[in-house]
Design a protein around this motif. Structure first.
Motif, PDB file in Angstrom:
ATOM      1  N   PHE A 185       2.370  23.098 -12.405  1.00  0.00           N
ATOM      2  CA  PHE A 185       2.316  22.317 -13.635  1.00  0.00           C
ATOM      3  C   PHE A 185       1.029  22.575 -14.423  1.00  0.00           C
ATOM      4  N   ASN A 186       0.408  23.721 -14.213  1.00  0.00           N
ATOM      5  CA  ASN A 186      -0.842  24.058 -14.920  1.00  0.00           C
ATOM      6  C   ASN A 186      -1.874  22.949 -14.826  1.00  0.00           C
ATOM      7  N   ASP A 187      -2.250  22.430 -16.013  1.00  0.00           N
ATOM      8  CA  ASP A 187      -3.297  21.397 -16.059  1.00  0.00           C
ATOM      9  C   ASP A 187      -2.755  20.003 -15.771  1.00  0.00           C
ATOM     10  N   TYR A 188      -1.472  19.945 -15.518  1.00  0.00           N
ATOM     11  CA  TYR A 188      -0.856  18.625 -15.301  1.00  0.00           C
ATOM     12  C   TYR A 188      -0.621  18.384 -13.817  1.00  0.00           C
ATOM     13  N   GLN A 189      -0.423  17.137 -13.513  1.00  0.00           N
ATOM     14  CA  GLN A 189      -0.262  16.762 -12.111  1.00  0.00           C
ATOM     15  C   GLN A 189       0.791  15.665 -12.001  1.00  0.00           C
ATOM     16  N   LEU A 190       1.536  15.686 -10.885  1.00  0.00           N
ATOM     17  CA  LEU A 190       2.520  14.619 -10.677  1.00  0.00           C
ATOM     18  C   LEU A 190       1.826  13.421 -10.038  1.00  0.00           C
ATOM     19  N   ILE A 191       1.966  12.274 -10.659  1.00  0.00           N
ATOM     20  CA  ILE A 191       1.389  11.044 -10.104  1.00  0.00           C
ATOM     21  C   ILE A 191       2.490   9.995 -10.047  1.00  0.00           C
ATOM     22  N   LEU A 192       2.569   9.314  -8.913  1.00  0.00           N
ATOM     23  CA  LEU A 192       3.521   8.208  -8.822  1.00  0.00           C
ATOM     24  C   LEU A 192       2.781   6.909  -9.092  1.00  0.00           C
ATOM     25  N   LEU A 193       3.419   6.026  -9.817  1.00  0.00           N
ATOM     26  CA  LEU A 193       2.847   4.695 -10.000  1.00  0.00           C
ATOM     27  C   LEU A 193       3.801   3.704  -9.359  1.00  0.00           C
ATOM     28  N   ASN A 194       3.329   3.062  -8.319  1.00  0.00           N
ATOM     29  CA  ASN A 194       4.193   2.141  -7.567  1.00  0.00           C
ATOM     30  C   ASN A 194       4.092   0.734  -8.155  1.00  0.00           C
ATOM     31  N   THR A 195       5.218   0.227  -8.638  1.00  0.00           N
ATOM     32  CA  THR A 195       5.250  -1.126  -9.221  1.00  0.00           C
ATOM     33  C   THR A 195       4.972  -2.187  -8.154  1.00  0.00           C
ATOM     34  N   GLU A 300       9.361  -3.989 -14.846  1.00  0.00           N
ATOM     35  CA  GLU A 300       8.090  -3.402 -14.405  1.00  0.00           C
ATOM     36  C   GLU A 300       8.100  -1.885 -14.591  1.00  0.00           C
ATOM     37  N   LEU A 301       9.221  -1.249 -14.245  1.00  0.00           N
ATOM     38  CA  LEU A 301       9.331   0.213 -14.415  1.00  0.00           C
ATOM     39  C   LEU A 301       9.307   0.572 -15.901  1.00  0.00           C
ATOM     40  N   ASP A 302      10.076  -0.177 -16.694  1.00  0.00           N
ATOM     41  CA  ASP A 302      10.119   0.106 -18.137  1.00  0.00           C
ATOM     42  C   ASP A 302       8.732  -0.035 -18.756  1.00  0.00           C
ATOM     43  N   PHE A 303       8.016  -1.043 -18.322  1.00  0.00           N
ATOM     44  CA  PHE A 303       6.672  -1.303 -18.843  1.00  0.00           C
ATOM     45  C   PHE A 303       5.773  -0.089 -18.592  1.00  0.00           C
ATOM     46  N   LEU A 304       5.833   0.444 -17.373  1.00  0.00           N
ATOM     47  CA  LEU A 304       4.965   1.573 -17.018  1.00  0.00           C
ATOM     48  C   LEU A 304       5.336   2.832 -17.792  1.00  0.00           C
ATOM     49  N   VAL A 305       6.629   3.040 -17.995  1.00  0.00           N
ATOM     50  CA  VAL A 305       7.048   4.229 -18.755  1.00  0.00           C
ATOM     51  C   VAL A 305       6.585   4.093 -20.207  1.00  0.00           C
ATOM     52  N   CYS A 327       8.765   3.316  -7.716  1.00  0.00           N
ATOM     53  CA  CYS A 327       7.760   4.063  -8.482  1.00  0.00           C
ATOM     54  C   CYS A 327       8.294   4.673  -9.772  1.00  0.00           C
ATOM     55  N   THR A 328       7.350   4.944 -10.673  1.00  0.00           N
ATOM     56  CA  THR A 328       7.643   5.897 -11.750  1.00  0.00           C
ATOM     57  C   THR A 328       7.000   7.227 -11.339  1.00  0.00           C
ATOM     58  N   ILE A 329       7.571   8.314 -11.845  1.00  0.00           N
ATOM     59  CA  ILE A 329       6.967   9.632 -11.619  1.00  0.00           C
ATOM     60  C   ILE A 329       6.466  10.118 -12.979  1.00  0.00           C
ATOM     61  N   ASN A 330       5.218  10.594 -12.986  1.00  0.00           N
ATOM     62  CA  ASN A 330       4.547  10.914 -14.245  1.00  0.00           C
ATOM     63  C   ASN A 330       3.912  12.287 -14.187  1.00  0.00           C
ATOM     64  N   LEU A 331       4.000  12.986 -15.301  1.00  0.00           N
ATOM     65  CA  LEU A 331       3.345  14.282 -15.414  1.00  0.00           C
ATOM     66  C   LEU A 331       2.135  14.081 -16.331  1.00  0.00           C
ATOM     67  N   ILE A 332       0.946  14.023 -15.713  1.00  0.00           N
ATOM     68  CA  ILE A 332      -0.267  13.613 -16.432  1.00  0.00           C
ATOM     69  C   ILE A 332      -1.310  14.734 -16.408  1.00  0.00           C
ATOM     70  N   HIS A 333      -2.019  14.903 -17.517  1.00  0.00           N
ATOM     71  CA  HIS A 333      -3.104  15.889 -17.560  1.00  0.00           C
ATOM     72  C   HIS A 333      -4.168  15.492 -16.527  1.00  0.00           C
ATOM     73  N   LYS A 334      -4.625  16.484 -15.761  1.00  0.00           N
ATOM     74  CA  LYS A 334      -5.555  16.186 -14.666  1.00  0.00           C
ATOM     75  C   LYS A 334      -6.812  15.455 -15.151  1.00  0.00           C
ATOM     76  N   LYS A 335      -7.271  15.819 -16.369  1.00  0.00           N
ATOM     77  CA  LYS A 335      -8.513  15.211 -16.862  1.00  0.00           C
ATOM     78  C   LYS A 335      -8.312  13.765 -17.321  1.00  0.00           C
ATOM     79  N   PHE A 336      -7.074  13.393 -17.569  1.00  0.00           N
ATOM     80  CA  PHE A 336      -6.795  12.054 -18.096  1.00  0.00           C
ATOM     81  C   PHE A 336      -6.367  11.087 -16.996  1.00  0.00           C
ATOM     82  N   LYS A 337      -6.071  11.676 -15.835  1.00  0.00           N
ATOM     83  CA  LYS A 337      -5.478  10.927 -14.725  1.00  0.00           C
ATOM     84  C   LYS A 337      -6.254   9.631 -14.388  1.00  0.00           C
TER      85      LYS A 337
END
Ligand code: GLA
Length: 375
Positions: A185-195, A300-305, A327-337
């Motif tokens: 994912f280059n500069d991006y990373q998969l992060i899970l956010l658990n509600t 809760e999931l909708d809120f996070l998305v 959880c939600t699954i998110n593709l986030i820039h590593k520097k913004f994580k």
């Protein structure tokens, strides 16, 4: 001959392709570096001893009494042993099993399949049984359907058994054909956010969705001479023709499933081509469908998305797994994580009075078994 082994059974993520596995569609999951660990040893006598460090509980049982138990967690063990002995007619020895898990339960990352798949693989190993991975997939399904009460598909256990480091699995659930896709994912990373919520009735609602989809398929097949063996085989234009024929809810379910399956195919291609923005858009579309048409999301999931949408450093977000929490699954820039996790945690706590847990994951190999001792 006594054997003592260590089994590591991972959880899984799913990038896209939700609620399509039991409809014969395609999914894009991967095994992760959060695992359930077992120490399993065959022992003399008739009694089996199970200890879970995770929930700090123990129990013992004999092969003569493998009926379903009122203690929910016992059923994962009893169901697996019952399948091997009574459905597959295998001879296995008594055993002891210590379980320790860092997989959060109810987070939609498949702690349940990891438990059954790990135990089944371990028992097969210590008893030298000739049972291959594809049969283990069926064992796990059977236990989930009959002992746990969830009429799930094969995505979770297939991934847990066949996972590969840094690869997602493009799995066609109907044929079980699969190919690995680079999870880069280059500069991006998969992060899970658990509600950290798990709404009850999740199992019931899940099974209702399975039935609703089967019903849609039946009605479509009535008009098409039983042409289709799964809902995902039905072409989109055919589903569209049923818009005014099917009950609205049933149509919405079918429409979501067929579109989600199409999205998975496109997403797999986009990932291969490094077209990450387009991939992220598909994740947002997936969430929209899961929320509005399939109705398996929650506030809760909708809120996070929603929270991710104003940030162009986040290119995709959606609920993951069965739904109704997790959880939600998110593709986030590593520097913004870090900044985002901090912000999201504060605002989530303020809104729901619940702590948010961010889970950083790496895609890793499937089940691993290590011999600890042989004599
Ligand atoms: C649960 C089930 C899977 C799958 C997902 C939704 O995790 O166990 O089989 O149906 O939900 O995609």
């Amino acid at each position: 001959m006594n054997k003592k082994i260590k089994v590591e059974s991972p959880g899984r993520i799913n990038l896209i392709g939700e609620h399509v596995d039991y409809n014969g569609g395609s999914v894009l999951p991967g095994a992760i570096d959060k695992k359930v660990e077992f120490i399993i040893e065959n022992i003399d006598g008739d009694n089996c001893f199970i200890e879970s460090k995770t929930i700090d509980k123990k129990f013992e049982f004999k092969f003569a009494s493998l009926e379903k138990s009122d203690e929910h967690w016992h059923n994962y063990i009893l169901g697996t042993v019952n399948y091997l002995i009574n459905k597959k007619n295998q001879k296995i020895s008594a055993f002891s099993c210590k379980i320790d898990s860092i997989l959060p339960i109810g987070a939609g990352i498949s702690s349940s399949s990891a438990l059954i798949s790990g135990l089944a693989s371990g028992l097969i190993e210590i008893n030298n049984l000739k049972i291959d991975k594809s049969e283990i997939v069926d064992i796990v399904s059977d236990v989930e359907h009959n002992y746990i009460g969830l009429k799930g598909g094969i995505m979770d256990q297939f991934t847990i058994l066949n996972g590969k480091k840094n690869k997602l699995i493009h799995l066609e659930c109907h044929s079980r054909n699969f190919k690995y896709v680079n999870a880069e994912f280059n500069d991006y990373q998969l992060i899970l956010l658990n509600t950290n919520v798990e709404h009850n009735l999740a199992n019931t609602a899940y099974n209702d969705r399975v039935e609703e989809c089967n019903h849609a398929l039946e009605l479509i097949n009535e008009k098409y001479n039983n042409k289709f063996s799964s809902l995902c085989e039905v072409e989109l234009n055919i589903v569209e023709r049923f818009k005014t024929i099917l009950d609205k809810k049933i149509f919405n379910r079918a429409s979501f499933v067929v579109n989600e399956n199409i999205r998975t195919h496109i997403a797999s291609k986009k990932l291969n081509e490094f077209k990450l923005i387009e991939l992220g858009n598909l994740m947002y579309q997936s969430h929209k469908g899961l929320k509005n048409l399939y109705e398996v999301s929650c506030k809760e999931l909708d809120f996070l998305v929603e929270l991710t949408k104003p940030h162009n450093q986040i290119i995709g977000s959606r609920m993951m797994g069965g739904g109704f929490g997790g959880c939600t699954i998110n593709l986030i820039h590593k520097k913004f994580k870090n900044e985002f996790i901090e912000k999201a945690s504060k605002i989530y706590l303020k809104n729901f009075g619940i702590d948010l847990t961010a889970i950083e994951i790496n895609i890793c190999d499937g089940i691993k078994i290590k011999n600890l001792q042989t004599d």
